[in-house]
Design a protein around this motif. Structure first.
Motif, PDB file in Angstrom:
ATOM      1  N   THR A 103       0.716  -1.284  -0.029  1.00  0.00           N
ATOM      2  CA  THR A 103       0.051  -0.079   0.032  1.00  0.00           C
ATOM      3  C   THR A 103       0.935   1.177  -0.064  1.00  0.00           C
ATOM      4  N   ALA A 104       1.771   1.335   0.965  1.00  0.00           N
ATOM      5  CA  ALA A 104       2.765   2.450   0.966  1.00  0.00           C
ATOM      6  C   ALA A 104       3.399   2.586  -0.346  1.00  0.00           C
ATOM      7  N   LEU A 105       3.896   1.650  -1.011  1.00  0.00           N
ATOM      8  CA  LEU A 105       4.762   1.728  -2.436  1.00  0.00           C
ATOM      9  C   LEU A 105       3.583   2.269  -3.273  1.00  0.00           C
ATOM     10  N   TYR A 106       2.512   1.937  -3.294  1.00  0.00           N
ATOM     11  CA  TYR A 106       1.458   2.441  -4.309  1.00  0.00           C
ATOM     12  C   TYR A 106       1.222   3.911  -4.128  1.00  0.00           C
ATOM     13  N   GLN A 107       1.180   4.318  -2.967  1.00  0.00           N
ATOM     14  CA  GLN A 107       0.588   5.647  -2.597  1.00  0.00           C
ATOM     15  C   GLN A 107       1.799   6.342  -2.869  1.00  0.00           C
ATOM     16  N   HIS A 108       3.113   6.032  -2.727  1.00  0.00           N
ATOM     17  CA  HIS A 108       4.301   6.827  -3.085  1.00  0.00           C
ATOM     18  C   HIS A 108       4.425   6.808  -4.583  1.00  0.00           C
ATOM     19  N   ASP A 109       4.252   5.854  -5.255  1.00  0.00           N
ATOM     20  CA  ASP A 109       4.350   5.917  -6.980  1.00  0.00           C
ATOM     21  C   ASP A 109       3.137   6.776  -7.174  1.00  0.00           C
ATOM     22  N   ALA A 110       1.839   6.791  -6.738  1.00  0.00           N
ATOM     23  CA  ALA A 110       0.789   7.707  -7.171  1.00  0.00           C
ATOM     24  C   ALA A 110       1.061   9.046  -6.833  1.00  0.00           C
ATOM     25  N   ALA A 111       1.888   9.634  -5.853  1.00  0.00           N
ATOM     26  CA  ALA A 111       2.407  10.839  -5.385  1.00  0.00           C
ATOM     27  C   ALA A 111       3.359  11.325  -6.393  1.00  0.00           C
ATOM     28  N   VAL A 112       4.300  10.473  -6.863  1.00  0.00           N
ATOM     29  CA  VAL A 112       5.448  10.836  -7.563  1.00  0.00           C
ATOM     30  C   VAL A 112       4.843  11.123  -8.856  1.00  0.00           C
ATOM     31  N   ARG A 113       3.768  10.283  -9.428  1.00  0.00           N
ATOM     32  CA  ARG A 113       3.158  10.759 -10.965  1.00  0.00           C
ATOM     33  C   ARG A 113       2.204  11.884 -10.822  1.00  0.00           C
ATOM     34  N   ILE A 115       2.949  14.801  -8.780  1.00  0.00           N
ATOM     35  CA  ILE A 115       3.958  15.905  -8.578  1.00  0.00           C
ATOM     36  C   ILE A 115       4.671  15.851  -9.996  1.00  0.00           C
ATOM     37  N   ALA A 116       4.726  14.933 -10.798  1.00  0.00           N
ATOM     38  CA  ALA A 116       5.715  15.049 -12.096  1.00  0.00           C
ATOM     39  C   ALA A 116       4.552  15.741 -13.061  1.00  0.00           C
ATOM     40  N   ARG A 117       3.289  15.357 -13.134  1.00  0.00           N
ATOM     41  CA  ARG A 117       2.343  16.093 -13.845  1.00  0.00           C
ATOM     42  C   ARG A 117       2.175  17.403 -13.709  1.00  0.00           C
ATOM     43  N   LEU A 118       2.050  17.819 -12.138  1.00  0.00           N
ATOM     44  CA  LEU A 118       1.840  19.246 -11.890  1.00  0.00           C
ATOM     45  C   LEU A 118       3.138  20.077 -12.196  1.00  0.00           C
ATOM     46  N   THR A 119       4.161  19.368 -11.997  1.00  0.00           N
ATOM     47  CA  THR A 119       5.633  20.431 -12.533  1.00  0.00           C
ATOM     48  C   THR A 119       5.346  20.226 -13.952  1.00  0.00           C
ATOM     49  N   LYS A 120       5.140  19.328 -14.871  1.00  0.00           N
ATOM     50  CA  LYS A 120       5.055  19.686 -16.316  1.00  0.00           C
ATOM     51  C   LYS A 120       4.141  20.690 -16.534  1.00  0.00           C
ATOM     52  N   GLU A 121       2.763  20.832 -15.991  1.00  0.00           N
ATOM     53  CA  GLU A 121       1.773  21.630 -16.289  1.00  0.00           C
ATOM     54  C   GLU A 121       2.345  22.988 -15.877  1.00  0.00           C
ATOM     55  N   ARG A 122       3.100  23.210 -14.709  1.00  0.00           N
ATOM     56  CA  ARG A 122       3.539  24.409 -14.364  1.00  0.00           C
ATOM     57  C   ARG A 122       4.613  25.257 -15.070  1.00  0.00           C
ATOM     58  N   ASP A 123       5.667  24.190 -15.637  1.00  0.00           N
ATOM     59  CA  ASP A 123       6.446  24.557 -16.587  1.00  0.00           C
ATOM     60  C   ASP A 123       5.891  24.880 -17.895  1.00  0.00           C
ATOM     61  N   GLU A 124       4.942  24.214 -18.318  1.00  0.00           N
ATOM     62  CA  GLU A 124       4.357  24.599 -19.672  1.00  0.00           C
ATOM     63  C   GLU A 124       3.372  25.908 -19.273  1.00  0.00           C
ATOM     64  N   ALA A 125       2.897  26.164 -18.220  1.00  0.00           N
ATOM     65  CA  ALA A 125       2.209  27.409 -17.932  1.00  0.00           C
ATOM     66  C   ALA A 125       3.063  28.625 -18.065  1.00  0.00           C
ATOM     67  N   ARG A 126       4.289  28.275 -17.356  1.00  0.00           N
ATOM     68  CA  ARG A 126       5.220  29.561 -17.454  1.00  0.00           C
ATOM     69  C   ARG A 126       5.930  29.788 -18.737  1.00  0.00           C
ATOM     70  N   ASP A 127       5.930  28.580 -19.665  1.00  0.00           N
ATOM     71  CA  ASP A 127       6.651  28.795 -21.019  1.00  0.00           C
ATOM     72  C   ASP A 127       5.548  29.355 -21.823  1.00  0.00           C
ATOM     73  N   ALA A 128       4.201  29.262 -21.597  1.00  0.00           N
ATOM     74  CA  ALA A 128       3.019  30.016 -22.456  1.00  0.00           C
ATOM     75  C   ALA A 128       3.048  31.416 -22.082  1.00  0.00           C
ATOM     76  N   LEU A 129       3.182  31.699 -20.634  1.00  0.00           N
ATOM     77  CA  LEU A 129       3.096  33.034 -20.155  1.00  0.00           C
ATOM     78  C   LEU A 129       4.340  33.825 -20.758  1.00  0.00           C
ATOM     79  N   SER A 130       5.368  33.289 -21.005  1.00  0.00           N
ATOM     80  CA  SER A 130       6.806  33.850 -21.311  1.00  0.00           C
ATOM     81  C   SER A 130       6.406  34.307 -22.805  1.00  0.00           C
ATOM     82  N   LYS A 131       5.715  33.741 -23.607  1.00  0.00           N
ATOM     83  CA  LYS A 131       5.521  33.623 -25.107  1.00  0.00           C
ATOM     84  C   LYS A 131       4.346  34.636 -25.502  1.00  0.00           C
TER      85      LYS A 131
END
Length: 476
Positions: A103-113, A115-131
């Motif tokens: 259970t702990a490993l599943y929750q950790h894997d879900a949290a990592v995914r 975080i990765a998705r939110l980080t990607k969306e943040r970077d895409e939003a910043r890139d869009a704003l800069s253009k």
């Protein structure tokens, strides 16, 4: 024959000459070594007084429970049962531990995914704003005006250095300018103008060299002459949150994240959409070229008001509420929702110092002495004067009492008069340099949104809560 000390059959028996008692040799020797007496009679006893008893070696009998085959089998069965139960319990614990680990490993894997998705969306939003591109007369040729959010332009860095060198050179010995308003002028000033604002929901006030502009929440802007007559009015198409003069033009910040530049007659010169949230503060650099905007999206942006271009962007960790440039222009300060005041370098955008007000910062303004700035909150009363030369609690040079929350602060050029506006009215706090003391010079009981000094502090312009515009000064 039993040992008088242990009560068991001795393996190496000895007898005492003094008491005639039988002992286990190793036990009586240890007793004599520690006590020197016979444990039975209490008489003095030496090792020479012990006589060995010659007898066959004693064999210890087995416990009665293990003297027969059935007893041994029963004992073995009990041991086996205990071992089987312990093995079963250990198996159950292992199974539970494996489930918890899975259970702990599943929750950790879900949290990592996530975080990765939110980080990607943040970077895409910043890139869009800069253009984001800039529209307006400066872009009439169709060329996109890209945001350079990494480096501060060299020509503007030179302007910042030149402005600082020029303005800081004579600050320490600079007298009060000739013709500046004195304490009598400020304390006895009368209401010389009153008008109803044609900008409903009036929220911001900008006082220029010749004209005064008032903006409303509906996007209306009304421009008044020195005589209090409305000379122009127009609508920017979005709810206005902030307004400043960039002579000879007017700059508006909106709740949609736009920064728009207009002539006083209402002609749009440029429109920037750099913020993802509302624009919460605008400030013009003392050099007259760099415009600063801050927003609820945690970013601050520089614009060149001469070329009408966005030139620099930097992100912070907090939602920003207001901003102001240092009078020399090499620094600027921003207020945050959390109650901090961050001071940044104008050229690099790096944080130089952090001060704490303790409540959401609604307004801040620098003093012309170069080392003080005042800050207030629309959530709590009082105004705090901070000293840039100090840190922590020691930086709080003075706390000025107010009748309620603070919406607006404005320091005059001579650094004598600090105008404080809020729902409790407008108060003018006077700093007496000779005695280093503060006093309340004037109070006006008009609930106000903004208060700004006019030319040479001879007039005080007030934007009231009821969409009314008032001017106090010497009667003409």
């Amino acid at each position: 024959m039993l040992c008088a000390i242990s009560g068991e059959a001795p393996e190496e028996p000895v007898v005492s000459k003094k008491s005639g008692a039988v002992f286990e040799k190793r036990l009586i020797e240890k007793y004599i070594e520690e006590n020197g007496k016979d444990p039975v009679s209490g008489e003095e006893l030496d090792l020479e007084d012990l006589l060995p008893i010659k007898s066959a070696r004693v064999v210890r009998p087995r416990p009665p429970t293990l003297t027969s085959i059935p007893a041994l089998l029963s004992q073995f069965q009990n041991e086996w049962d205990s071992l089987a139960i312990e093995t079963y319990n250990l198996g159950e614990q292992l199974a539970r531990t494996r489930e918890e680990l899975a259970t702990a490993l599943y929750q950790h894997d879900a949290a990592v995914r996530v975080i990765a998705r939110l980080t990607k969306e943040r970077d895409e939003a910043r890139d869009a704003l800069s253009k984001v591109t800039v529209s307006g007369s400066a872009a009439a040729n169709g060329d996109a005006m890209a945001v350079d959010n990494d480096t501060f332009p060299e020509y503007l860095a030179e302007l910042v250095d030149e402005t600082q060198a020029k303005l800081s050179k004579s600050r320490k010995k600079r007298p009060v300018p000739e013709g500046w308003a004195g304490t009598d002028d400020v304390s006895s000033g009368e209401q010389i103008q009153k008008a109803d604002s044609s900008a409903p929901g009036s929220i911001s006030l900008a006082v220029g060299d010749e004209l005064t502009a008032i903006s409303g929440k509906g996007g209306d802007v009304a421009v008044y002459s020195r005589d209090g007559e409305e000379v122009h009015s127009f609508n920017v198409g979005s709810p206005i949150t902030e307004l400043v003069y960039a002579e000879p033009n007017i700059v508006c910040g909106t709740s949609k994240g736009e920064v728009k530049i207009y002539t006083t007659a209402g002609a749009e010169l440029a429109s920037f959409s750099e913020h993802a949230g509302a624009v919460t503060g605008l400030a013009l650099h003392p050099g007259g070229v760099i415009l600063l905007s801050v927003g609820s999206d945690k970013s601050f942006v520089y614009y060149d008001v001469k070329t009408l271009r966005t030139v620099f962007r930097r992100w912070t960790s907090s939602s920003l509420t207001t901003c102001a440039f240092h009078p020399d222009g090499h620094l600027f300060a921003v207020g945050t929702q959390e109650g901090d005041i961050n001071v940044f370098s104008t050229k690099t955008g790096d944080s130089m110092a952090v001060f704490s007000l303790g409540a959401s910062v609604s307004s801040l303004v620098f003093s012309e002495n170069g080392y003080w700035f005042a800050a207030g909150s629309d959530k709590t009363p009082n105004v705090t004067i901070f000293d840039l030369r100090k840190e922590g609690d020691a930086a709080k040079a003075k706390e000025l009492t107010t009748t309620g929350p603070v919406r607006s602060l404005d320091w005059d050029y001579s650094a004598q008069f600090l105008a404080v506006a809020g729902p409790g009215g407008v108060a003018v706090h006077h700093y007496i340099k000779s005695s280093k003391a503060w006093t309340v010079l004037r109070e006006i009981g008009e609930p106000a949104v903004k208060a700004k000094w006019g030319d040479k502090a001879k007039t005080l312009h007030i934007l009231g809560e009821k969409d009314n515009y008032l001017v106090y000064g010497a009667s003409q």
